[in-house]
Design a protein around this motif. Structure first.
Motif, PDB file in Angstrom:
ATOM      1  N   MET C 144      16.798   0.924  12.399  1.00  0.00           N
ATOM      2  CA  MET C 144      16.362   1.340  11.262  1.00  0.00           C
ATOM      3  C   MET C 144      15.095   0.440  10.681  1.00  0.00           C
ATOM      4  SD  MET C 144      18.974   2.266   8.754  1.00  0.00           S
ATOM      5  CE  MET C 144      19.122   3.797  10.680  1.00  0.00           C
ATOM      6  N   ARG C 145      14.513  -0.231  11.682  1.00  0.00           N
ATOM      7  CA  ARG C 145      13.460  -0.780  10.836  1.00  0.00           C
ATOM      8  C   ARG C 145      12.679   0.218  11.136  1.00  0.00           C
ATOM      9  NH1 ARG C 145      11.214  -4.442   8.613  1.00  0.00           N
ATOM     10  NH2 ARG C 145      12.628  -3.560   6.954  1.00  0.00           N
ATOM     11  N   THR C 146      12.456   1.137  12.183  1.00  0.00           N
ATOM     12  CA  THR C 146      11.601   1.703  12.741  1.00  0.00           C
ATOM     13  C   THR C 146      11.734   2.525  11.822  1.00  0.00           C
ATOM     14  OG1 THR C 146      11.943   1.497  15.165  1.00  0.00           O
ATOM     15  CG2 THR C 146      10.879   3.586  14.568  1.00  0.00           C
ATOM     16  N   ALA C 147      12.627   3.240  11.162  1.00  0.00           N
ATOM     17  CA  ALA C 147      13.405   4.342  10.280  1.00  0.00           C
ATOM     18  C   ALA C 147      12.303   4.185   9.135  1.00  0.00           C
ATOM     19  CB  ALA C 147      14.262   4.461   9.743  1.00  0.00           C
ATOM     20  N   ASP C 148      12.057   2.892   8.724  1.00  0.00           N
ATOM     21  CA  ASP C 148      11.182   2.637   7.573  1.00  0.00           C
ATOM     22  C   ASP C 148      10.441   1.933   7.813  1.00  0.00           C
ATOM     23  OD1 ASP C 148      13.679  -0.683   6.707  1.00  0.00           O
ATOM     24  OD2 ASP C 148      13.497   1.661   6.170  1.00  0.00           O
ATOM     25  N   VAL C 149       9.499   2.112   8.884  1.00  0.00           N
ATOM     26  CA  VAL C 149       8.109   2.083   8.378  1.00  0.00           C
ATOM     27  C   VAL C 149       7.446   3.407   9.070  1.00  0.00           C
ATOM     28  CG1 VAL C 149       6.321   1.478  10.491  1.00  0.00           C
ATOM     29  CG2 VAL C 149       8.265  -0.318  10.665  1.00  0.00           C
ATOM     30  N   LYS C 150       8.645   4.420   9.515  1.00  0.00           N
ATOM     31  CA  LYS C 150       8.238   5.796   9.948  1.00  0.00           C
ATOM     32  C   LYS C 150       7.877   6.405   8.222  1.00  0.00           C
ATOM     33  CE  LYS C 150       8.930   9.515   9.896  1.00  0.00           C
ATOM     34  NZ  LYS C 150       8.523   9.617   8.741  1.00  0.00           N
ATOM     35  N   LEU C 151       9.266   5.908   7.588  1.00  0.00           N
ATOM     36  CA  LEU C 151       9.189   6.204   6.285  1.00  0.00           C
ATOM     37  C   LEU C 151       8.654   5.364   5.164  1.00  0.00           C
ATOM     38  CD1 LEU C 151      11.497   8.146   5.068  1.00  0.00           C
ATOM     39  CD2 LEU C 151      12.455   6.471   3.982  1.00  0.00           C
ATOM     40  N   SER C 152       7.696   5.256   5.539  1.00  0.00           N
ATOM     41  CA  SER C 152       6.374   4.109   4.558  1.00  0.00           C
ATOM     42  C   SER C 152       5.054   5.224   4.936  1.00  0.00           C
ATOM     43  CB  SER C 152       6.072   3.110   4.930  1.00  0.00           C
ATOM     44  OG  SER C 152       5.511   2.699   5.974  1.00  0.00           O
ATOM     45  N   PHE C 153       5.066   6.421   6.350  1.00  0.00           N
ATOM     46  CA  PHE C 153       3.832   6.527   6.053  1.00  0.00           C
ATOM     47  C   PHE C 153       4.631   8.462   6.063  1.00  0.00           C
ATOM     48  CE2 PHE C 153       0.982   4.106   8.893  1.00  0.00           C
ATOM     49  CZ  PHE C 153       1.350   3.211   8.456  1.00  0.00           C
ATOM     50  N   PRO C 154       3.438   8.964   5.080  1.00  0.00           N
ATOM     51  CA  PRO C 154       3.487  10.418   4.567  1.00  0.00           C
ATOM     52  C   PRO C 154       4.049  11.147   5.954  1.00  0.00           C
ATOM     53  CG  PRO C 154       1.718   9.226   3.154  1.00  0.00           C
ATOM     54  CD  PRO C 154       2.451   8.973   4.617  1.00  0.00           C
ATOM     55  N   ALA C 155       4.571  12.593   5.439  1.00  0.00           N
ATOM     56  CA  ALA C 155       5.162  13.357   7.443  1.00  0.00           C
ATOM     57  C   ALA C 155       3.445  13.788   7.225  1.00  0.00           C
ATOM     58  CB  ALA C 155       6.122  14.532   6.075  1.00  0.00           C
ATOM     59  N   ILE C 156       2.735  14.295   7.316  1.00  0.00           N
ATOM     60  CA  ILE C 156       1.699  14.905   6.998  1.00  0.00           C
ATOM     61  C   ILE C 156       0.802  14.172   7.850  1.00  0.00           C
ATOM     62  CG2 ILE C 156       0.332  14.038   5.114  1.00  0.00           C
ATOM     63  CD1 ILE C 156      -0.629  16.758   6.070  1.00  0.00           C
ATOM     64  N   LEU C 157       0.904  12.724   7.418  1.00  0.00           N
ATOM     65  CA  LEU C 157      -0.539  12.106   8.334  1.00  0.00           C
ATOM     66  C   LEU C 157       0.528  11.954   9.952  1.00  0.00           C
ATOM     67  CD1 LEU C 157      -2.406  10.623   7.696  1.00  0.00           C
ATOM     68  CD2 LEU C 157      -1.323   8.818   7.338  1.00  0.00           C
ATOM     69  N   VAL C 158       2.139  11.788   9.929  1.00  0.00           N
ATOM     70  CA  VAL C 158       2.656  11.927  11.077  1.00  0.00           C
ATOM     71  C   VAL C 158       2.398  12.750  11.707  1.00  0.00           C
ATOM     72  CG1 VAL C 158       4.764  11.581  12.367  1.00  0.00           C
ATOM     73  CG2 VAL C 158       4.383  10.297  10.273  1.00  0.00           C
ATOM     74  N   ALA C 159       2.667  13.720  11.971  1.00  0.00           N
ATOM     75  CA  ALA C 159       1.917  15.226  11.675  1.00  0.00           C
ATOM     76  C   ALA C 159       0.950  15.348  13.148  1.00  0.00           C
ATOM     77  CB  ALA C 159       2.391  16.527  11.617  1.00  0.00           C
TER      78      ALA C 159
END
Lengths: 329, 334, 319
Positions: C144-159
């Motif tokens: 869940m923590r990973t999810a939270d952190v990931k969620l605070s970054f926009p999808a395009i950045l992650v991609a």
């Protein structure tokens, strides 16, 4: 608790009220023709199982029905004035000032982002043109009346800072702050601890006696009715099946459903082997019924009951919607 | 009050932790993706020189030591030299950052000032035709990718009507190390199309969010009770409903505004806007690791700070969260 | 609510309708049949999907067959403009390729990547959600923590990041062949969180219910319970998420392709087409950009419309 309040000027009169709900393109009736009246200062209990239509009845009287539930027939009079046809600004002025309402859950009834002082003052100033200071004083007086300790300080507290019972007192204060003539309390104690329930009911009774307010007390708990109500109307499947002074109804219920209700209350003096219950279940909302709605569960059913819907038989004081009544006349 | 400070400290520590993780990722990128030496010098350079270089750059030290050095340098803003054009990364960033920040500021302003009222309007008057049209427009809005919006706007306003510029920032004024486009006519003009492009998607998102939240709030019991007390529509809608809607909206909107900086990548590409986003995309295409890792760290910092601010804001605005200790003490007397 | 039945004595038969009929008359289908835009959008989606997926048959020309186009046909406008021809209804590009065929094939690729990413995100998200909900403890907290952190970054950045890293690790020769799987992976990784959160929520609720405990007593292990009992309950919210996820995935893919870090240049998707077309916009060749843009927006809009309706129809509280 006084006995009957007979005759004389009626505060509220409901004539043949019918309420239905629109689902898809069909209409299902929730209330199938209810007529009731209340005198000034009287406390009327409306008791029944969940789904009997009692909450909807309360909302209908207060003009708080929301789509897709709506009134399809009937009239409601307050002090002889027709109120069910009011809309807009007139309806708004009626609410709070003439008819107050108390809902079941005090936590969700209060806006969590405003202090209770704010909520009281805004209600008062909506209906009366008084200064902020005057409204504040009035609100404070009312809070003290409802028995909240340290009321002065508590005016600046938020709803979440109160316990359940305290919150319901605040809600009562809010409902009564502009001195309505009628208060409709919809299951006011159901969400509270048992130890607190009695206090709230007694408080409600005292406040209304002091202010001369009539009360419609909607509940499924016969104990509450016994404690607080002058008269009681028993509802089943959208109709009133029995009506009369509380003491008489409890001691001598006439309608088979009411009898079943009374019998199913466990006695205090001895421990029964089995709890009594009424077999079967109340019919679902909206089913078209032929004959008496209670017939499938009624131990005294007759042939007539399957084909003719019984009307309320009796007089203004005491009546029962059962063909057995005819034999009593 | 101590509770509040404790909250700030707690969140700040969390932020630092996240930053360290991000720094680790950036560092790994830096050191292990491809060979830094190969990336810095050409193929013709001899092996001996490479070994020397490696030693002098400290690349043979223990990874933890290297990481420490990386973090130390990063905190001072030192990220090495860009592979693509051999300019120090920090000066590249300093040059480009104002462009992006100004663009983001303009877009955030548009998105908030138009989005929130539009959302409130379409919730309150949802049965009117105008609100339904707005709903439909909002659906189109979230179906339009940012780059399509940009291209479309360029097509209409730059090519067809020829009234607005389609690339660049126009004239900028230098103030200290900051360059601003706000002080010149051409600068302001240049901000219009990219600003709208960047704002549009977020605007519709915010509008839909506000509408959904507000509809949810309007169904709440306390709204019903407010009506039962005879409060005016204005009080019910604009005092109680709006205020309750704003509380969850603030948090999400804050994060949305933060993501504007990421969406700026697209807008800057379409309009050739000389900002951080364009820099980053060129770095990805070129596999310019130092720039990529610097951007990563910077963006992470930005987000951590925004998350912190939004979190604190939420605690300030919602009284239910600020005083959990004292409410327990005030006693539960029935 | 199946309408009215008469009770009371009387020999009235009541027949229970079969499962297909029940589905047709269910709340969901009723809402569908009576909501015009839902029908329209679903029809639109299905038409576009069909045309795109059957590109080999529906496209008048094949843009990959080098022999089928020549430079003499290049830069022709759409057929309703002077100089256009009916062989190339929407005009041609600078190499003489038919725009209509290009956008059909482009749509096919965009849809393929979109669906694949959604499947990937769904599988990852649902699995993590199940794991998180059942395992509890530090596993749950970590996920869940990973999810939270990931969620605070926009999808395009992650991609973009995943893309950039992949490019960095692989020598340039492989960039093209690996581009699409990397793309699917990066889009999928930016979208798994919603599934995980939702499924975890359902698991937490269902775990406490009696039928789960009863199943445990009877001897079924946690995994079986999860699959048999919990998963069916997640289907409706997961479907809504997947629909909206599809729209986002298509948008993300087209954005990445537009930026040059999506699909390889040899296989253009709608995003690539728009990018290439935009370079010629200034020379007046507007049709190279406009038509792919329209198709892209219509596609995403239809999916969004349908997803919106689906969400409202499956929302129990709105009933």
């Amino acid at each position: 608790m006084s006995g009957e309040t007979g005759g004389g000027h009626k505060l509220l009169e409901v004539l043949d009220l019918k309420v239905a709900v629109d689902v898809r393109d069909q209409q299902f009736s929730i209330i199938k023709g209810v007529s009731l009246s209340i005198a000034p200062g009287e406390t009327l209990g409306v008791v029944g199982e969940s789904g009997a239509g009692k909450s909807v009845f309360g909302s209908a009287v207060a003009g708080l029905l929301e789509q897709p539930i709506r009134k399809t027939a009937g009239e409601v009079y307050l002090h002889g004035n027709r109120i069910d046809t009011l809309a807009g600004e007139e309806l708004r002025r009626l609410r709070g000032a003439s008819i107050g309402m108390v809902f079941q859950d005090p936590l969700t009834s209060l806006d969590p982002l405003f202090t209770i002082g704010d909520q009281l003052i805004e209600t008062i100033r909506t209906h009366k043109s008084v200064s902020h200071a005057e409204a504040h004083a009035h609100a404070l007086k009312l809070l003290k009346e409802t028995g909240i300790p340290a009321a002065e300080r508590r005016m600046n507290d938020y709803p979440h800072q109160f316990s359940g019972g305290m919150r319901q007192r605040v809600v009562l204060a809010l409902a009564l702050c502009v001195d309505p003539q009628l208060v409709i309390a919809d299951e006011p104690t159901t969400a509270l601890d048992v130890s607190v329930q009695a206090q709230i009911i007694r408080l409600l009774g005292r406040l209304c006696r002091d202010h001369g307010t009539s009360v419609i007390l909607i509940t499924h708990d016969m104990g509450v009715i016994a404690e607080a109500c002058d008269n009681v109307a028993v509802m089943y499947a959208g109709c009133v099946v029995e009506y009369g002074p509380t003491r008489e109804i409890i001691r001598n219920p006439r309608h088979p459903y009411t009898r079943g209700l009374m019998a199913s209350i466990p006695p205090l003096d001895k421990r029964p082997d089995r709890l009594q219950q009424i077999d079967g279940a109340m019919p679902q909302v909206g089913l078209d019924l032929i004959g008496c709605a209670f017939r499938p569960r009624c131990p005294s059913a007759m042939a007539r009951c399957a084909s003719e819907v019984p009307q309320l038989i009796g007089d203004e004081r005491r009546s029962s919607a059962c063909w057995l009544e005819e034999d009593n006349l | 009050m101590t509770g509040f400070i404790g909250l700030i400290v707690h969140r700040a520590l969390q932020g630092v932790l996240v930053m360290l993780v991000v720094a680790l990722i950036a560092f790994s990128l830096f050191n292990y993706v491809g060979d830094p030496i190969n990336n810095m010098v050409g193929e013709e350079v001899g092996e001996a020189y490479r070994t020397e270089l490696r030693e002098s750059l400290g690349l043979n030290d223990h990874p933890v030591v290297q990481f420490g050095r990386f973090v130390g340098r990063a905190v001072q803003g030192e990220f090495g030299v860009s592979y693509r054009n051999a300019i120090p990364v920090s000066s590249l960033i300093a040059e480009r950052l104002p462009a992006t920040l100004e663009l983001v500021a303009v877009a955030a302003f548009i998105a908030l000032v138009l989005g929130i009222p539009a959302g409130v309007f379409s919730a309150l008057y949802r049965n009117r035709v105008s609100a339904q049209i707005v709903q439909l427009l909002s659906l189109i809005g979230i179906s339009l990718p940012t780059f399509v919006t940009g291209i479309l706007l360029i097509f209409v306003f730059s090519i067809w009507l020829n009234i607005l510029p389609s690339f660049g920032r126009g004239e900028v004024v230098q103030i200290g190390w900051w360059t601003t486009g706000f002080l010149t006519a051409s600068g302001l003009q240049a901000l219009i199309l990219p600003g709208i492009t960047l704002a549009l998607f977020q605007l519709t998102l915010i509008m839909r969010l506000v509408r959904a939240e507000m509809l949810e709030v309007l169904r709440a019991d306390f709204i019903r009770f407010a009506r039962a007390r005879g409060l005016t529509d204005r009080a019910v809608y604009f005092r109680h409903a709006v205020k309750n809607t704003m509380v969850p909206v603030i948090t999400i909107t804050g994060l949305q505004i933060g993501s504007l900086i990421a969406f700026a990548i697209i807008t800057e590409t379409v309009f050739q806007w000389p900002g951080m986003g364009l820099l980053f995309i060129q770095a990805v295409q070129f596999v310019d690791i130092p720039v990529m890792s610097a951007y990563l760290v910077l963006i992470a910092l930005f987000f951590v700070v925004i998350n912190l601010v939004v979190d604190l804001l939420y605690h300030v605005v919602d009284p239910r969260l600020s005083d959990t200790v004292s409410s327990a003490k005030s006693g539960r007397v029935a | 609510m199946s309408g009215s039945r008469q009770i009371g004595d009387g020999a009235r038969q009541t027949t229970v309708p079969g499962p297909l009929r029940r589905f047709w008359e269910s709340d969901l289908m009723w809402s569908f049949r009576h909501t015009p835009y839902a029908v329209v959008s679903l029809t639109l989606v299905m038409v576009v999907f069909a045309v795109a997926l059957l590109a080999n048959w529906t496209a008048p020309h094949s843009p990959f067959d080098l022999a089928s186009f020549n430079l003499l046909d290049s830069e022709l406008p759409p057929m309703w403009v002077d100089g256009g021809s009916a062989t190339f209804p929407l005009g041609t590009d600078t190499q003489g390729r038919d725009i209509l065929s290009l956008i059909i094939y482009g749509a096919r690729l965009s849809l393929f990547v979109g669906f694949a990413s959604v499947c990937f995100a769904l599988v990852v998200g649902v699995s993590l959600g199940l794991l998180s909900g059942y395992a509890g403890g530090w596993v749950d907290a970590l996920i869940m923590r990973t999810a939270d952190v990931k969620l605070s970054f926009p999808a395009i950045l992650v991609a973009l990041l995943i893309n950039g890293v992949a490019r960095g690790f692989l020598p340039p020769e492989y960039h093209n062949s690996i581009a699409i799987p990397v793309l699917i992976f990066s889009i999928g990784m930016s979208g798994w969180v919603h599934y995980a959160r939702t499924v975890r929520g359902v698991v937490m609720v269902e775990r406490k219910k009696e039928y789960v405990q009863a199943a445990h007593i009877v001897g079924r292990n946690g995994f079986q319970v999860a699959v048999l009992h919990v998963l069916p309950n997640t289907m409706s919210p997961v479907t809504v998420i997947a629909t909206i996820n599809l729209a986002t995935a298509i948008l993300l893919e087209s954005t990445l392709s537009f930026l040059g870090v999506g699909v390889p240049p040899t296989e253009p998707s709608l995003g690539t087409l728009i990018k290439v077309g935009s370079e010629y916009m200034f020379s007046g060749i507007w049709w190279m950009t406009v038509f792919p843009s329209i198709l892209l927006v219509v596609l995403v809009l239809a999916v969004n419309l349908f997803g919106d309706w689906l969400r409202d129809a499956l929302n129990p509280r709105l009933k």
